[in-house]
Design a protein around this motif. Structure first.
Motif, PDB file in Angstrom:
ATOM      1  N   ALA A 148      -3.162  14.376  28.799  1.00 36.27           N
ATOM      2  CA  ALA A 148      -2.012  14.514  27.899  1.00 36.27           C
ATOM      3  C   ALA A 148      -2.305  15.549  26.821  1.00 36.27           C
ATOM      4  N   ILE A 149      -3.531  15.538  26.309  1.00 40.51           N
ATOM      5  CA  ILE A 149      -3.940  16.523  25.299  1.00 40.51           C
ATOM      6  C   ILE A 149      -3.886  17.923  25.894  1.00 40.51           C
ATOM      7  N   LEU A 150      -4.407  18.070  27.104  1.00 40.94           N
ATOM      8  CA  LEU A 150      -4.400  19.376  27.772  1.00 40.94           C
ATOM      9  C   LEU A 150      -2.974  19.880  27.990  1.00 40.94           C
ATOM     10  N   GLU A 151      -2.061  18.984  28.364  1.00 37.76           N
ATOM     11  CA  GLU A 151      -0.660  19.378  28.567  1.00 37.76           C
ATOM     12  C   GLU A 151      -0.036  19.879  27.264  1.00 37.76           C
ATOM     13  N   ILE A 152      -0.324  19.219  26.173  1.00 38.31           N
ATOM     14  CA  ILE A 152       0.207  19.645  24.877  1.00 38.31           C
ATOM     15  C   ILE A 152      -0.366  21.005  24.489  1.00 38.31           C
ATOM     16  N   LEU A 171       0.082  17.084  19.237  1.00 34.57           N
ATOM     17  CA  LEU A 171      -1.354  17.077  19.512  1.00 34.57           C
ATOM     18  C   LEU A 171      -2.093  16.195  18.512  1.00 34.57           C
ATOM     19  N   VAL A 172      -1.787  16.367  17.240  1.00 31.90           N
ATOM     20  CA  VAL A 172      -2.435  15.559  16.204  1.00 31.90           C
ATOM     21  C   VAL A 172      -2.109  14.078  16.410  1.00 31.90           C
ATOM     22  N   MET A 173      -0.849  13.775  16.720  1.00 30.59           N
ATOM     23  CA  MET A 173      -0.462  12.374  16.927  1.00 30.59           C
ATOM     24  C   MET A 173      -1.209  11.768  18.110  1.00 30.59           C
ATOM     25  N   ARG A 174      -1.333  12.520  19.202  1.00 31.21           N
ATOM     26  CA  ARG A 174      -2.069  12.016  20.364  1.00 31.21           C
ATOM     27  C   ARG A 174      -3.538  11.788  20.033  1.00 31.21           C
TER      28      ARG A 174
END
Length: 152
Positions: free
Chosen positions: A93-97, A143-146
């Motif tokens: 998910a981080i990579l997608e963002i 990104l920060v929220m994840r």
């Protein structure tokens, strides 16, 4: 983006357009709004009808289209970011963002390059850069929220 243009796009891009949405708007008298009235409320060329805040809220709820919200936020120097997510916080998910932010950066670079190409900056060029930057701001906030969700 102009808020009225955002509302117009939201109504007319919805499957079935104003006719499909108008039936979902219940008036104070208990009946539905006519498609003609809804069209008038989102028509950038008309000053006689106006979308209320409650109607704009319903419009976003019915369509899941948040252009009006993003236009309002951007017009006032803010960024609207969805809180929470449907997908679990994970490395993918981080990579997608990050990939979404990088892709948007290309749009920012192109807008800045176009603005500088003739040696002068015009208002419409600044607006184009602002519109290009908005998705990057949203992605970075997500990104920060994840990352906060993943923090131990």
């Amino acid at each position: 983006m102009n808020v009225i243009d955002a509302a117009h796009g939201t109504v007319h891009d919805y499957p079935g357009g104003a006719a499909a949405l108008a039936a979902r708007f219940i008036t104070r008298a208990g009946g539905s709004m006519s498609p003609a009235v809804l069209n008038s409320k989102v028509d950038p060329g008309k000053d006689t009808h106006h979308l209320t805040l409650a109607e704009a809220d319903k419009l976003m709820a019915f369509t899941a289209d948040y252009r009006v919200l993003h236009a309002l936020a951007a017009n006032h120097g803010h960024v609207a970011v969805r809180t929470g997510s449907e997908t679990p916080a994970c490395d993918m998910a981080i990579l997608e963002i990050i990939a979404r932010a990088w892709a948007s950066n290309g749009d920012v670079g192109a807008a800045v390059n176009d603005a500088l190409s003739d040696g002068r900056i015009e208002r419409h060029e600044v607006e184009r850069v602002r519109r290009a930057i908005y998705p990057v701001q949203m992605a970075l906030q997500q990104l920060v929220m994840r990352l906060e969700e993943m923090a131990e």
